[in-house]
Motif scaffolding. Structure first.
Motif, PDB file in Angstrom:
ATOM      1  N   GLN A 303      96.810  42.672   2.994  1.00  0.00           N
ATOM      2  CA  GLN A 303      96.575  41.257   2.710  1.00  0.00           C
ATOM      3  C   GLN A 303      96.056  40.471   3.903  1.00  0.00           C
ATOM      4  N   HIS A 334      95.395  35.779   4.149  1.00  0.00           N
ATOM      5  CA  HIS A 334      96.447  34.985   3.517  1.00  0.00           C
ATOM      6  C   HIS A 334      97.535  35.948   3.046  1.00  0.00           C
ATOM      7  N   PHE A 335      98.686  35.872   3.656  1.00  0.00           N
ATOM      8  CA  PHE A 335      99.764  36.795   3.308  1.00  0.00           C
ATOM      9  C   PHE A 335     101.110  36.114   3.462  1.00  0.00           C
ATOM     10  N   GLU A 336     102.096  36.684   2.799  1.00  0.00           N
ATOM     11  CA  GLU A 336     103.462  36.200   2.869  1.00  0.00           C
ATOM     12  C   GLU A 336     104.323  37.232   3.590  1.00  0.00           C
ATOM     13  N   ALA A 337     105.524  36.838   3.978  1.00  0.00           N
ATOM     14  CA  ALA A 337     106.450  37.777   4.602  1.00  0.00           C
ATOM     15  C   ALA A 337     106.699  38.940   3.642  1.00  0.00           C
ATOM     16  N   ASP A 339     104.389  41.331   3.089  1.00  0.00           N
ATOM     17  CA  ASP A 339     103.098  41.915   2.716  1.00  0.00           C
ATOM     18  C   ASP A 339     102.634  42.930   3.760  1.00  0.00           C
ATOM     19  N   ASN A 357     106.814  40.269   8.950  1.00  0.00           N
ATOM     20  CA  ASN A 357     108.046  39.497   8.723  1.00  0.00           C
ATOM     21  C   ASN A 357     107.814  38.006   8.580  1.00  0.00           C
ATOM     22  N   TYR A 358     106.565  37.564   8.779  1.00  0.00           N
ATOM     23  CA  TYR A 358     106.240  36.141   8.694  1.00  0.00           C
ATOM     24  C   TYR A 358     104.977  35.951   7.862  1.00  0.00           C
ATOM     25  N   SER A 359     104.807  34.763   7.330  1.00  0.00           N
ATOM     26  CA  SER A 359     103.609  34.458   6.554  1.00  0.00           C
ATOM     27  C   SER A 359     102.456  34.102   7.482  1.00  0.00           C
ATOM     28  N   ALA A 360     101.250  34.097   6.921  1.00  0.00           N
ATOM     29  CA  ALA A 360     100.062  33.722   7.696  1.00  0.00           C
ATOM     30  C   ALA A 360     100.150  32.277   8.169  1.00  0.00           C
ATOM     31  N   ALA A 361     100.857  31.422   7.436  1.00  0.00           N
ATOM     32  CA  ALA A 361     100.995  30.015   7.828  1.00  0.00           C
ATOM     33  C   ALA A 361     101.947  29.851   9.007  1.00  0.00           C
ATOM     34  N   GLU A 362     102.941  30.743   9.134  1.00  0.00           N
ATOM     35  CA  GLU A 362     103.930  30.624  10.201  1.00  0.00           C
ATOM     36  C   GLU A 362     103.439  31.187  11.527  1.00  0.00           C
TER      37      GLU A 362
END
Length: 395
Positions: A303, A334-337, A339, A357-362
């Motif tokens: 992702q 764009h990924f979430e924890a 993925d 362990n973290y999303s792309a936004a974090e």
């Protein structure tokens, strides 16, 4: 033997002569003839056609070979394609559908027809078969692949031949195997098989067009044996999704994780299981790995991408450590924890895959900072690895 081109030789600069795969001594096939637990995969093109549906003769001949091996004391798991192909004729479809919904409808109709034929053919030898439908998700989650192993292991202990297929009726484009060759390799690893046999309509791997005098490749000891050959894709039968390329990939997955593998044609099934010199034998060249890491390396849907600095590349690739925020230079996608993401070097060479362990936004606010600093600045939970070493595989 089907006289079709399965590989073609690529020209390379002249070099000192080294033994090619087809020049190697014949391998010892006793690992297959004496195997206790064997996974056998058969493709759609060997069992069905669009015009004729399921071939009763093909199913009977395959069942005869596998039942003979089963009744001689071996445990057999059959990974069988053919559900979608078997459902085409009853639905009045002229070719394999491209849209997922129609594929699912065809699989729903065809799976029952296919299992009915297997039940009858194996029953003639006093062998009971069962249906086991799996999805890629069953290999992603520990609880699910543990349950899948227990079910298959118990069936084998009861003398049953499980017939495994991808659950096409509920599979999605995002989470699916794509072909049963890779599924078979993962099943072989899951059940701790001694050998994997991949059957199709081609009798072996060749170093060029068989009609032009090409030589069969009887033995592959590692990926280097296939340097300079281009593996063919799916044939023209119109009912399959794989081809020689996916079989070689699946055999490589098995051999690289401690399981001998053989690629040959379906009519050679009995000879292959008896240890005769047919097909292309892939010798073990690696150790067994956790099933989740095999899924991550070969099936996970990536992702996003994490660009590492030189220090992080060395830490991950050479020292096999977890990936920390301080070693990440950039984030893409764009990924979430949870993925799957790829980890690349500064020149964008892929070095690893892992579960983030973290999303792309974090992540952007964390780049280049130590976990201690992040824990103080952002709070508890931000002082962990971005990708833990247990969720990371080198590629």
């Amino acid at each position: 033997m089907t006289s079709k081109t399965v590989v073609e030789h690529r020209s390379r600069p002249a070099a000192a002569h080294t033994l090619k795969a087809h020049e190697l001594p014949a391998p010892d096939r006793s690992a297959l003839s004496g195997a206790r637990r064997i996974v056998v995969k058969v493709g759609s093109s060997s069992l069905t056609s669009i015009r004729g549906g399921i071939s009763e003769e093909a199913v009977t001949n395959l069942a005869d070979a596998l039942a003979h091996k089963r009744n001689a004391g071996a445990e057999i798991i059959l990974v069988s394609s053919g559900a979608i192909a078997a459902g085409l004729a009853p639905l009045g479809l002229e070719k394999r559908p491209r849209d997922l919904a129609t594929q699912q409808a065809a699989a729903s109709v065809g799976q029952g027809l296919l299992m009915a034929r297997y039940t009858h053919a194996f029953g003639a030898h006093g062998v009971t078969v069962s249906q086991v439908l799996l999805t890629a998700d069953d290999f992603m989650r520990r609880s699910q692949h543990t349950n899948a192993f227990r079910a298959l292991d118990r069936l084998l202990n009861l003398g049953v031949v499980p017939v495994v297929n991808e659950n096409d009726t509920v599979a999605t484009h995002e989470i699916r195997f794509g072909d049963n060759d890779r599924l078979a390799a993962l099943v072989a690893h899951l059940v701790r098989a001694d050998a994997l046999v991949l059957l199709s309509d081609v009798d072996s791997l060749y170093d060029g067009p068989p009609s032009h005098g090409a030589k069969r490749i009887p033995h592959v000891s590692g990926p280097h044996d296939l340097d300079g050959v281009s593996i063919g894709s799916a044939g023209k039968a119109g009912v399959g999704t794989g081809g020689m390329a996916t079989k070689v990939e699946a055999a490589g997955i098995a051999a690289g994780s401690g399981i001998h593998a053989l690629v040959t044609s379906t009519p050679n099934a009995a000879a292959a299981l008896a240890g005769e010199d047919v097909g292309t034998w892939f010798s073990v060249n690696g150790a067994r790995k956790p099933i989740r890491l095999l899924w991550l390396a070969h099936l996970a849907s990536v992702q996003g991408t994490l660009v590492l600095d030189d220090g992080a590349v060395k830490a991950v690739r050479d020292r096999h450590t977890s990936l920390l925020p301080a070693g990440i230079a950039a984030v893409h996608g764009h990924f979430e924890a949870g993925d799957a993401v790829e980890m690349v070097s500064p020149d964008h060479t892929v070095i690893a895959r892992g579960l983030v362990n973290y999303s792309a936004a974090e992540l952007p606010q964390m780049l280049g900072r130590s976990t201690r600093e992040l824990g103080k600045a952002l709070g508890r939970g931000y002082d962990r690895e971005v990708v833990h070493v247990d969720d990371l595989v080198l590629v």
